[in-house]
Motif scaffolding. Structure first.
Motif, PDB file in Angstrom:
ATOM      1  N   GLY A 188       0.771  -1.230   0.000  1.00 36.89           N
ATOM      2  CA  GLY A 188       0.000   0.000   0.000  1.00 36.89           C
ATOM      3  C   GLY A 188       0.801   1.277   0.000  1.00 36.89           C
ATOM      4  O   GLY A 188       0.248   2.345  -0.316  1.00 36.89           O
ATOM      5  N   ILE A 189       2.095   1.224   0.315  1.00 37.67           N
ATOM      6  CA  ILE A 189       2.868   2.466   0.426  1.00 37.67           C
ATOM      7  C   ILE A 189       2.983   3.161  -0.925  1.00 37.67           C
ATOM      8  O   ILE A 189       2.881   4.390  -1.013  1.00 37.67           O
ATOM      9  CB  ILE A 189       4.271   2.229   1.041  1.00 37.67           C
ATOM     10  CG1 ILE A 189       5.021   3.547   1.205  1.00 37.67           C
ATOM     11  CG2 ILE A 189       5.067   1.236   0.221  1.00 37.67           C
ATOM     12  CD1 ILE A 189       4.367   4.568   2.079  1.00 37.67           C
ATOM     13  N   LEU A 190       3.186   2.413  -2.000  1.00 35.63           N
ATOM     14  CA  LEU A 190       3.339   3.054  -3.311  1.00 35.63           C
ATOM     15  C   LEU A 190       2.036   3.731  -3.731  1.00 35.63           C
ATOM     16  O   LEU A 190       2.042   4.852  -4.249  1.00 35.63           O
ATOM     17  CB  LEU A 190       3.772   2.034  -4.364  1.00 35.63           C
ATOM     18  CG  LEU A 190       5.072   1.270  -4.078  1.00 35.63           C
ATOM     19  CD1 LEU A 190       5.429   0.382  -5.267  1.00 35.63           C
ATOM     20  CD2 LEU A 190       6.211   2.229  -3.780  1.00 35.63           C
ATOM     21  N   ALA A 191       0.911   3.055  -3.499  1.00 31.43           N
ATOM     22  CA  ALA A 191      -0.382   3.649  -3.844  1.00 31.43           C
ATOM     23  C   ALA A 191      -0.682   4.857  -2.968  1.00 31.43           C
ATOM     24  O   ALA A 191      -1.264   5.848  -3.439  1.00 31.43           O
ATOM     25  CB  ALA A 191      -1.493   2.603  -3.702  1.00 31.43           C
ATOM     26  N   LEU A 192      -0.285   4.824  -1.694  1.00 28.89           N
ATOM     27  CA  LEU A 192      -0.514   5.970  -0.816  1.00 28.89           C
ATOM     28  C   LEU A 192       0.314   7.166  -1.266  1.00 28.89           C
ATOM     29  O   LEU A 192      -0.196   8.298  -1.331  1.00 28.89           O
ATOM     30  CB  LEU A 192      -0.175   5.612   0.628  1.00 28.89           C
ATOM     31  CG  LEU A 192      -0.280   6.779   1.628  1.00 28.89           C
ATOM     32  CD1 LEU A 192      -1.702   7.319   1.678  1.00 28.89           C
ATOM     33  CD2 LEU A 192       0.199   6.348   3.012  1.00 28.89           C
ATOM     34  N   LEU A 193       1.585   6.939  -1.573  1.00 28.07           N
ATOM     35  CA  LEU A 193       2.431   8.038  -2.029  1.00 28.07           C
ATOM     36  C   LEU A 193       1.892   8.633  -3.327  1.00 28.07           C
ATOM     37  O   LEU A 193       1.889   9.854  -3.513  1.00 28.07           O
ATOM     38  CB  LEU A 193       3.866   7.552  -2.210  1.00 28.07           C
ATOM     39  CG  LEU A 193       4.594   7.156  -0.918  1.00 28.07           C
ATOM     40  CD1 LEU A 193       5.949   6.532  -1.241  1.00 28.07           C
ATOM     41  CD2 LEU A 193       4.769   8.343   0.016  1.00 28.07           C
ATOM     42  N   ASP A 194       1.419   7.778  -4.219  1.00 33.31           N
ATOM     43  CA  ASP A 194       0.835   8.258  -5.474  1.00 33.31           C
ATOM     44  C   ASP A 194      -0.441   9.058  -5.199  1.00 33.31           C
ATOM     45  O   ASP A 194      -0.663  10.123  -5.799  1.00 33.31           O
ATOM     46  CB  ASP A 194       0.523   7.074  -6.387  1.00 33.31           C
ATOM     47  CG  ASP A 194      -0.112   7.503  -7.700  1.00 33.31           C
ATOM     48  OD1 ASP A 194       0.597   8.100  -8.532  1.00 33.31           O
ATOM     49  OD2 ASP A 194      -1.322   7.267  -7.879  1.00 33.31           O
ATOM     50  N   ALA A 195      -1.280   8.574  -4.284  1.00 35.48           N
ATOM     51  CA  ALA A 195      -2.529   9.274  -3.972  1.00 35.48           C
ATOM     52  C   ALA A 195      -2.248  10.631  -3.342  1.00 35.48           C
ATOM     53  O   ALA A 195      -2.910  11.628  -3.661  1.00 35.48           O
ATOM     54  CB  ALA A 195      -3.377   8.419  -3.031  1.00 35.48           C
ATOM     55  N   LEU A 232      14.583   3.159  -5.678  1.00 33.88           N
ATOM     56  CA  LEU A 232      13.196   3.597  -5.576  1.00 33.88           C
ATOM     57  C   LEU A 232      12.473   3.466  -6.913  1.00 33.88           C
ATOM     58  O   LEU A 232      11.302   3.082  -6.963  1.00 33.88           O
ATOM     59  CB  LEU A 232      13.140   5.033  -5.067  1.00 33.88           C
ATOM     60  CG  LEU A 232      13.580   5.223  -3.612  1.00 33.88           C
ATOM     61  CD1 LEU A 232      13.801   6.693  -3.310  1.00 33.88           C
ATOM     62  CD2 LEU A 232      12.564   4.621  -2.658  1.00 33.88           C
ATOM     63  N   ARG A 233      13.163   3.774  -8.008  1.00 27.69           N
ATOM     64  CA  ARG A 233      12.536   3.619  -9.327  1.00 27.69           C
ATOM     65  C   ARG A 233      12.221   2.153  -9.598  1.00 27.69           C
ATOM     66  O   ARG A 233      11.168   1.834 -10.159  1.00 27.69           O
ATOM     67  CB  ARG A 233      13.441   4.196 -10.420  1.00 27.69           C
ATOM     68  CG  ARG A 233      13.434   5.717 -10.472  1.00 27.69           C
ATOM     69  CD  ARG A 233      14.033   6.218 -11.781  1.00 27.69           C
ATOM     70  NE  ARG A 233      15.443   5.880 -11.889  1.00 27.69           N
ATOM     71  CZ  ARG A 233      16.422   6.612 -11.398  1.00 27.69           C
ATOM     72  NH1 ARG A 233      16.154   7.725 -10.747  1.00 27.69           N
ATOM     73  NH2 ARG A 233      17.684   6.248 -11.553  1.00 27.69           N
ATOM     74  N   ARG A 234      13.122   1.257  -9.194  1.00 29.71           N
ATOM     75  CA  ARG A 234      12.848  -0.174  -9.382  1.00 29.71           C
ATOM     76  C   ARG A 234      11.638  -0.607  -8.560  1.00 29.71           C
ATOM     77  O   ARG A 234      10.914  -1.528  -8.945  1.00 29.71           O
ATOM     78  CB  ARG A 234      14.074  -1.004  -8.998  1.00 29.71           C
ATOM     79  CG  ARG A 234      15.212  -0.938 -10.015  1.00 29.71           C
ATOM     80  CD  ARG A 234      16.219  -2.046  -9.773  1.00 29.71           C
ATOM     81  NE  ARG A 234      16.892  -1.892  -8.493  1.00 29.71           N
ATOM     82  CZ  ARG A 234      18.001  -1.159  -8.311  1.00 29.71           C
ATOM     83  NH1 ARG A 234      18.538  -0.514  -9.345  1.00 29.71           N
ATOM     84  NH2 ARG A 234      18.545  -1.063  -7.120  1.00 29.71           N
ATOM     85  N   ALA A 235      11.425   0.069  -7.435  1.00 25.43           N
ATOM     86  CA  ALA A 235      10.274  -0.252  -6.586  1.00 25.43           C
ATOM     87  C   ALA A 235       8.978   0.335  -7.138  1.00 25.43           C
ATOM     88  O   ALA A 235       7.906   0.068  -6.602  1.00 25.43           O
ATOM     89  CB  ALA A 235      10.503   0.269  -5.172  1.00 25.43           C
ATOM     90  N   GLY A 236       9.063   1.138  -8.194  1.00 26.93           N
ATOM     91  CA  GLY A 236       7.872   1.697  -8.807  1.00 26.93           C
ATOM     92  C   GLY A 236       7.620   3.150  -8.490  1.00 26.93           C
ATOM     93  O   GLY A 236       6.553   3.678  -8.797  1.00 26.93           O
ATOM     94  N   ILE A 237       8.586   3.827  -7.859  1.00 25.59           N
ATOM     95  CA  ILE A 237       8.433   5.240  -7.503  1.00 25.59           C
ATOM     96  C   ILE A 237       9.296   6.039  -8.462  1.00 25.59           C
ATOM     97  O   ILE A 237      10.487   6.262  -8.241  1.00 25.59           O
ATOM     98  CB  ILE A 237       8.838   5.490  -6.042  1.00 25.59           C
ATOM     99  CG1 ILE A 237       8.041   4.565  -5.117  1.00 25.59           C
ATOM    100  CG2 ILE A 237       8.604   6.941  -5.654  1.00 25.59           C
ATOM    101  CD1 ILE A 237       8.479   4.600  -3.685  1.00 25.59           C
ATOM    102  N   ALA A 238       8.704   6.495  -9.560  1.00 24.59           N
ATOM    103  CA  ALA A 238       9.475   7.110 -10.634  1.00 24.59           C
ATOM    104  C   ALA A 238       9.763   8.585 -10.386  1.00 24.59           C
ATOM    105  O   ALA A 238      10.843   9.081 -10.698  1.00 24.59           O
ATOM    106  CB  ALA A 238       8.750   6.935 -11.968  1.00 24.59           C
TER     107      ALA A 238
END
Length: 385
Positions: A188-195, A232-238
């Motif tokens: 959920g952290i990636l979706a939360l940061l995106d939101a 971080l980019r590999r984790a999906g945080i571009a």
């Protein structure tokens, strides 16, 4: 042959005096639109760095810098950001710092906000904080830039917040958390940061409003910071920037907290028009960071989330909640609070729940008991709404 293509051929390999003069002639003759295209499509660091100031001969690097600054009105916001990077990437002299100041002063109001965001969107260590607080070596020029930023921010309302986030035990299980296998990206952290980046309407003024504030040390060449960005980019945080710590700051929690607070205060001075959110964990010094931020930046701070990785007691959680520091077990829980506070859209909350439940199924758990206990936390938080 287009101007950027011709310029690329001139800059290929070691540039001779003749080729340097040809570069200057090409830039002088370029129309406003052609010059803007050149600065958008050419690596500005290569352009400026390929020309030399010779002891006995023409000062071509100075000439190209002065030419571009004189024609800054012909450049788009992104081209101006690229020009600042070109002056930042190599050794930055006082004259370069003065030119960087000219780039900032060329923009006002919302255009300045967009310029700063463009500068901060780089995928290497040459971000806005490094530009103003490190590469610009003159305290006088730095103060002039910061004063201009402060004046122009007064009338700008982006309507969203900048997110400042720790990494270890906040984004990835790394140090103190035993609920997940080591190295797990928290569900959920990636979706939360995106939101949070997208804001309350899911229609952001800008993307890339995410900055990681870590105790990990930086270095003179940006190698550690670049490694962090790549991970971080590999984790999906571009889209993000990174503010690092120091080796000395790793020695005690007080030093770690002090370094993070100093970085966040720098960040607020660069983006005073934005609200701030801080996300950390309970394993080291982030509760102390959150408490200090409420004391120093209450006028700008929206919320502090602390990912609880050390089983903080209910009584202590209640005490901290009274001090506006919210401890959460899952990022579904954090997303619910964020939605209630009007920080993310309902669609953003739904994405956090969906991503969390999907991610749980992908984890290679260390034991059945570990999976059962952690799933129970998510099921509890998911059922609340």
């Amino acid at each position: 042959m287009s101007s950027p293509t011709l310029l690329a051929s001139l800059l290929a390999g070691r540039t001779s005096r003749t080729e340097e003069q040809q570069v200057l002639a090409l830039l002088r003759m370029a129309s406003a639109s052609a010059l803007d295209r050149i600065l958008l499509e050419t690596d500005a660091a290569e352009l400026i760095g390929s020309l030399d100031d010779r002891r006995f001969g023409p000062a071509n690097r100075t000439a190209v810098r002065d030419l571009l600054v004189a024609r800054i009105g012909d450049l788009s916001i992104q081209a101006r950001a690229n020009l600042a990077y070109g002056l930042q990437a190599g050794p930055t002299s006082r004259a370069d710092a003065e030119a960087i100041r000219a780039v900032f002063l060329s923009c006002r109001g919302e255009d300045l906000t967009r310029l700063k965001n463009a500068m901060n969107m780089r995928t290497d260590s040459h971000d806005l904080e490094g530009l103003v607080y490190s590469d610009v070596g003159s305290p006088t020029i730095r103060a002039e830039i910061l004063n201009h930023i402060a004046r122009e921010a007064a009338g700008v309302e982006p309507g969203e917040a900048k997110v400042l986030c720790d990494i270890d035990d906040t984004v990835v299980c790394a140090l103190h958390d035993r609920r997940y296998p080591r190295g797990t990206i928290y569900p959920g952290i990636l979706a939360l940061l995106d939101a949070l980046d997208r804001g309350p309407d899911d229609e952001p003024f800008s993307m890339g409003d995410l900055t990681f504030v870590t105790a990990r040390p930086g270095d003179a060449f940006g190698l550690i910071e670049n490694h962090t960005r790549a991970s971080l980019r590999r984790a999906g945080i571009a889209h993000h920037s990174v503010m690092t710590g120091t080796v000395q700051a790793l020695f005690t929690c007080d030093l770690m907290a002090g370094r993070k607070i100093a970085n966040i205060e720098h960040y607020h001075a660069l983006f005073p028009e934005y609200r701030l959110l801080f996300i950390g964990d309970s394993g080291q010094a982030d509760i102390r960071v959150g408490d200090t931020l409420w004391q120093r930046l209450e006028h700008a701070l929206d919320i502090v989330f602390i990912h609880d990785v050390v089983h903080t007691s209910d009584a202590e959680r209640a005490r901290l909640r009274g001090e506006r520091i919210h401890l959460v077990d899952t990022y579904v829980g954090a997303a619910r609070i964020a939605h209630e506070r009007g920080l993310i859209a309902r669609a953003g909350l739904d994405r956090v729940v969906q991503e969390s439940l999907s991610a749980l199924a992908e984890i290679r758990w260390s034991s059945v008991e570990q999976e059962r206990a952690t799933r129970a936390l998510f099921e509890r938080d998911a059922a609340l709404g």
